[in-house]
Design a protein around this motif. Sequence first.
Motif, PDB file in Angstrom:
ATOM      1  N   LEU A 123      23.356  23.674 -92.688  1.00  0.00           N
ATOM      2  CA  LEU A 123      23.880  23.840 -91.327  1.00  0.00           C
ATOM      3  C   LEU A 123      22.768  24.208 -90.347  1.00  0.00           C
ATOM      4  O   LEU A 123      22.769  23.738 -89.209  1.00  0.00           O
ATOM      5  N   GLU A 124      21.835  25.029 -90.784  1.00  0.00           N
ATOM      6  CA  GLU A 124      20.724  25.383 -89.900  1.00  0.00           C
ATOM      7  C   GLU A 124      19.899  24.135 -89.566  1.00  0.00           C
ATOM      8  O   GLU A 124      19.524  23.916 -88.411  1.00  0.00           O
ATOM      9  N   PHE A 125      19.638  23.312 -90.561  1.00  0.00           N
ATOM     10  CA  PHE A 125      18.899  22.069 -90.319  1.00  0.00           C
ATOM     11  C   PHE A 125      19.685  21.159 -89.367  1.00  0.00           C
ATOM     12  O   PHE A 125      19.134  20.647 -88.384  1.00  0.00           O
ATOM     13  N   ASP A 126      20.974  20.961 -89.655  1.00  0.00           N
ATOM     14  CA  ASP A 126      21.778  20.075 -88.819  1.00  0.00           C
ATOM     15  C   ASP A 126      21.950  20.626 -87.406  1.00  0.00           C
ATOM     16  O   ASP A 126      22.058  19.856 -86.449  1.00  0.00           O
ATOM     17  N   LEU A 127      21.968  21.937 -87.259  1.00  0.00           N
ATOM     18  CA  LEU A 127      22.012  22.530 -85.924  1.00  0.00           C
ATOM     19  C   LEU A 127      20.738  22.168 -85.155  1.00  0.00           C
ATOM     20  O   LEU A 127      20.787  21.824 -83.973  1.00  0.00           O
ATOM     21  N   VAL A 172      18.994  19.506 -85.653  1.00  0.00           N
ATOM     22  CA  VAL A 172      19.155  18.077 -85.339  1.00  0.00           C
ATOM     23  C   VAL A 172      20.056  17.931 -84.111  1.00  0.00           C
ATOM     24  O   VAL A 172      19.778  17.130 -83.203  1.00  0.00           O
ATOM     25  N   TYR A 173      21.122  18.720 -84.054  1.00  0.00           N
ATOM     26  CA  TYR A 173      22.038  18.711 -82.902  1.00  0.00           C
ATOM     27  C   TYR A 173      21.291  19.074 -81.612  1.00  0.00           C
ATOM     28  O   TYR A 173      21.474  18.431 -80.573  1.00  0.00           O
ATOM     29  N   LEU A 174      20.440  20.085 -81.682  1.00  0.00           N
ATOM     30  CA  LEU A 174      19.665  20.491 -80.500  1.00  0.00           C
ATOM     31  C   LEU A 174      18.701  19.388 -80.073  1.00  0.00           C
ATOM     32  O   LEU A 174      18.503  19.150 -78.873  1.00  0.00           O
ATOM     33  N   THR A 175      18.140  18.688 -81.043  1.00  0.00           N
ATOM     34  CA  THR A 175      17.271  17.548 -80.750  1.00  0.00           C
ATOM     35  C   THR A 175      18.068  16.469 -80.034  1.00  0.00           C
ATOM     36  O   THR A 175      17.637  15.916 -79.020  1.00  0.00           O
ATOM     37  N   TYR A 219      12.328  21.165 -82.602  1.00  0.00           N
ATOM     38  CA  TYR A 219      13.220  22.048 -83.355  1.00  0.00           C
ATOM     39  C   TYR A 219      13.070  21.896 -84.870  1.00  0.00           C
ATOM     40  O   TYR A 219      13.623  22.677 -85.624  1.00  0.00           O
ATOM     41  N   LEU A 220      12.362  20.862 -85.289  1.00  0.00           N
ATOM     42  CA  LEU A 220      12.249  20.556 -86.718  1.00  0.00           C
ATOM     43  C   LEU A 220      10.819  20.668 -87.234  1.00  0.00           C
ATOM     44  O   LEU A 220      10.515  20.171 -88.315  1.00  0.00           O
ATOM     45  N   GLN A 270      19.768  13.441 -75.044  1.00  0.00           N
ATOM     46  CA  GLN A 270      20.854  13.015 -74.154  1.00  0.00           C
ATOM     47  C   GLN A 270      20.596  13.447 -72.715  1.00  0.00           C
ATOM     48  O   GLN A 270      21.380  13.136 -71.835  1.00  0.00           O
ATOM     49  N   GLY A 271      19.525  14.217 -72.519  1.00  0.00           N
ATOM     50  CA  GLY A 271      19.222  14.675 -71.178  1.00  0.00           C
ATOM     51  C   GLY A 271      20.046  15.861 -70.745  1.00  0.00           C
ATOM     52  O   GLY A 271      20.075  16.231 -69.588  1.00  0.00           O
ATOM     53  N   ARG A 272      20.729  16.460 -71.705  1.00  0.00           N
ATOM     54  CA  ARG A 272      21.508  17.660 -71.404  1.00  0.00           C
ATOM     55  C   ARG A 272      20.576  18.852 -71.515  1.00  0.00           C
ATOM     56  O   ARG A 272      20.236  19.265 -72.598  1.00  0.00           O
ATOM     57  N   ALA A 273      20.203  19.351 -70.408  1.00  0.00           N
ATOM     58  CA  ALA A 273      19.348  20.537 -70.439  1.00  0.00           C
ATOM     59  C   ALA A 273      20.151  21.676 -71.042  1.00  0.00           C
ATOM     60  O   ALA A 273      21.229  21.980 -70.553  1.00  0.00           O
ATOM     61  N   PRO A 274      19.646  22.282 -72.115  1.00  0.00           N
ATOM     62  CA  PRO A 274      20.376  23.391 -72.714  1.00  0.00           C
ATOM     63  C   PRO A 274      20.593  24.507 -71.713  1.00  0.00           C
ATOM     64  O   PRO A 274      19.720  24.823 -70.933  1.00  0.00           O
ATOM     65  N   THR A 275      21.782  25.062 -71.726  1.00  0.00           N
ATOM     66  CA  THR A 275      22.110  26.126 -70.782  1.00  0.00           C
ATOM     67  C   THR A 275      21.624  27.456 -71.259  1.00  0.00           C
ATOM     68  O   THR A 275      21.430  27.696 -72.395  1.00  0.00           O
TER      69      THR A 275
END
Length: 168
Positions: free
Chosen positions: A149-153, A155-158, A6-7, A163-168
């Motif tokens: 915020l776009e950068f930190d978003l 980072v959040y997705l990373t 994502y980065l 965490q092993g949370r498959a994005p929905t």
Amino acid sequence: MTPLKYLQGYPAQLQDQVRQLIAGERLGDYLAQRYGGRHSVQSDKALYAYTMALKQEHLKNAPAIDKVLFDNRLDLTHRALGLHTAISRVQGGKLKAKKEIRVAALFKEAAPQFLQMIVVHELAHLKESEHNKAFYKLCEYMLPDYQQLEFDLRVYLTWRDLQGRAPT
């Protein structure tokens, strides 16, 4: 070296800082400190009202929006966090265009700043269809810290992926 999908477009120095947070298992703490909490916009009706309030505040003369909703089908595998569409239909002798904004359902769990960033991004597409200088200038006008915020978003997705949370 941890790949940061994502980065990828960001400078190596920033990517290295994120890798250091990951290595020290501090990425979640960084995000919680900056973006603790979850927004209260949980229904499509509330998202529509939220979006319309932002539109009224910043883009009064932009085209009307007919529908705004959380979409479970939008996901990161299609590289879509939000989507704006204009559906044209012929009604009688007139061509009618309906504008829709769809926000990925994963943002129901996100910090308020991330939801705002996605909505601002999609609203900006009402005026600027391409991701060009004018588009990002409009985003910054509506949300002064948009770039951060776009950068930190991202980072959040990373962090979600780690965490092993498959994005929905």
